[in-house]
Design a protein around this motif. Structure first.
Motif, PDB file in Angstrom:
ATOM      1  N   ARG A  11      -3.809   0.310  -4.257  1.00  0.00           N
ATOM      2  CA  ARG A  11      -3.498  -0.562  -3.128  1.00  0.00           C
ATOM      3  C   ARG A  11      -2.487  -1.605  -3.584  1.00  0.00           C
ATOM      4  O   ARG A  11      -2.220  -1.757  -4.775  1.00  0.00           O
ATOM      5  CB  ARG A  11      -4.761  -1.285  -2.618  1.00  0.00           C
ATOM      6  CG  ARG A  11      -5.847  -0.375  -2.083  1.00  0.00           C
ATOM      7  CD  ARG A  11      -5.425   0.292  -0.781  1.00  0.00           C
ATOM      8  NE  ARG A  11      -6.452   1.155  -0.233  1.00  0.00           N
ATOM      9  CZ  ARG A  11      -6.524   2.472  -0.410  1.00  0.00           C
ATOM     10  NH1 ARG A  11      -5.637   3.078  -1.157  1.00  0.00           N
ATOM     11  NH2 ARG A  11      -7.475   3.184   0.135  1.00  0.00           N
ATOM     12  N   LYS A  12      -1.967  -2.343  -2.637  1.00  0.00           N
ATOM     13  CA  LYS A  12      -1.057  -3.444  -2.945  1.00  0.00           C
ATOM     14  C   LYS A  12      -1.707  -4.342  -3.997  1.00  0.00           C
ATOM     15  O   LYS A  12      -2.876  -4.695  -3.881  1.00  0.00           O
ATOM     16  CB  LYS A  12      -0.769  -4.249  -1.677  1.00  0.00           C
ATOM     17  CG  LYS A  12       0.103  -5.458  -1.921  1.00  0.00           C
ATOM     18  CD  LYS A  12       0.337  -6.226  -0.642  1.00  0.00           C
ATOM     19  CE  LYS A  12       1.157  -7.471  -0.942  1.00  0.00           C
ATOM     20  NZ  LYS A  12       1.441  -8.216   0.287  1.00  0.00           N
ATOM     21  N   ASP A  53       0.833  -1.197   0.000  1.00  0.00           N
ATOM     22  CA  ASP A  53       0.000   0.000   0.000  1.00  0.00           C
ATOM     23  C   ASP A  53       0.874   1.256   0.000  1.00  0.00           C
ATOM     24  O   ASP A  53       1.879   1.318   0.723  1.00  0.00           O
ATOM     25  CB  ASP A  53      -0.914   0.025   1.220  1.00  0.00           C
ATOM     26  CG  ASP A  53      -2.064  -0.964   1.127  1.00  0.00           C
ATOM     27  OD1 ASP A  53      -2.296  -1.513   0.027  1.00  0.00           O
ATOM     28  OD2 ASP A  53      -2.734  -1.187   2.150  1.00  0.00           O
TER      29      ASP A  53
END
Length: 138
Positions: A71-72, A17
């Motif tokens: 996001r990741k 993130d």
């Protein structure tokens, strides 16, 4: 002085993130890493997979978009320039270096990540995945 070109184009996945912060002047800054996979043949003719990790940084509107939608695992297409920052380490006094990509254009790819439930948790839902966001145009 002659003109040069400093342009990086990356297609990859976010490693974790993004880190979001603000400067003393109120500028929003997003920092994160992007993985770009590569395949090469070794000396015996076998394919070897290799991942290159890139440090990325974005400011202002682009940083806000990253804060809200990235996001990741997100797949991104990035256009930017390569820059190297230098500073003196406070503890050791040694000069430190960090090479990173300063993002000019960002395209969110691959649709909304399946593990995301942000909209139901009060966070914004991106209305247009696969959308190019260019801070120069805003």
């Amino acid at each position: 002085m002659s003109k040069g070109v400093n342009k990086a184009i990356l297609l990859g996945h976010v490693g974790k993130d993004p880190e979001i912060r603000s400067t003393n002047g109120g500028t929003i800054v997003a920092s994160f890493s992007l993985a770009t996979p590569d395949r090469q043949k070794d000396g015996q003719g076998n394919w070897q997979d290799r991942t290159e990790w890139h440090n990325l940084v974005a400011f202002n509107h682009t940083a806000e978009v990253i804060r809200d939608y990235v996001r990741k695992g997100s797949q991104l297409l990035i256009e930017g320039k390569i820059q190297t920052r230098t500073w003196d380490d406070r503890e050791s006094g040694q000069k430190k270096y960090r090479t990173e990509i300063l993002i000019y254009d960002l395209t969110l790819l691959g649709g909304r990540p399946e593990h995301e439930g942000r909209a139901s948790k009060g966070e914004k839902s991106c209305p247009h995945w696969d959308r190019t966001l260019s801070p120069r145009a805003t």
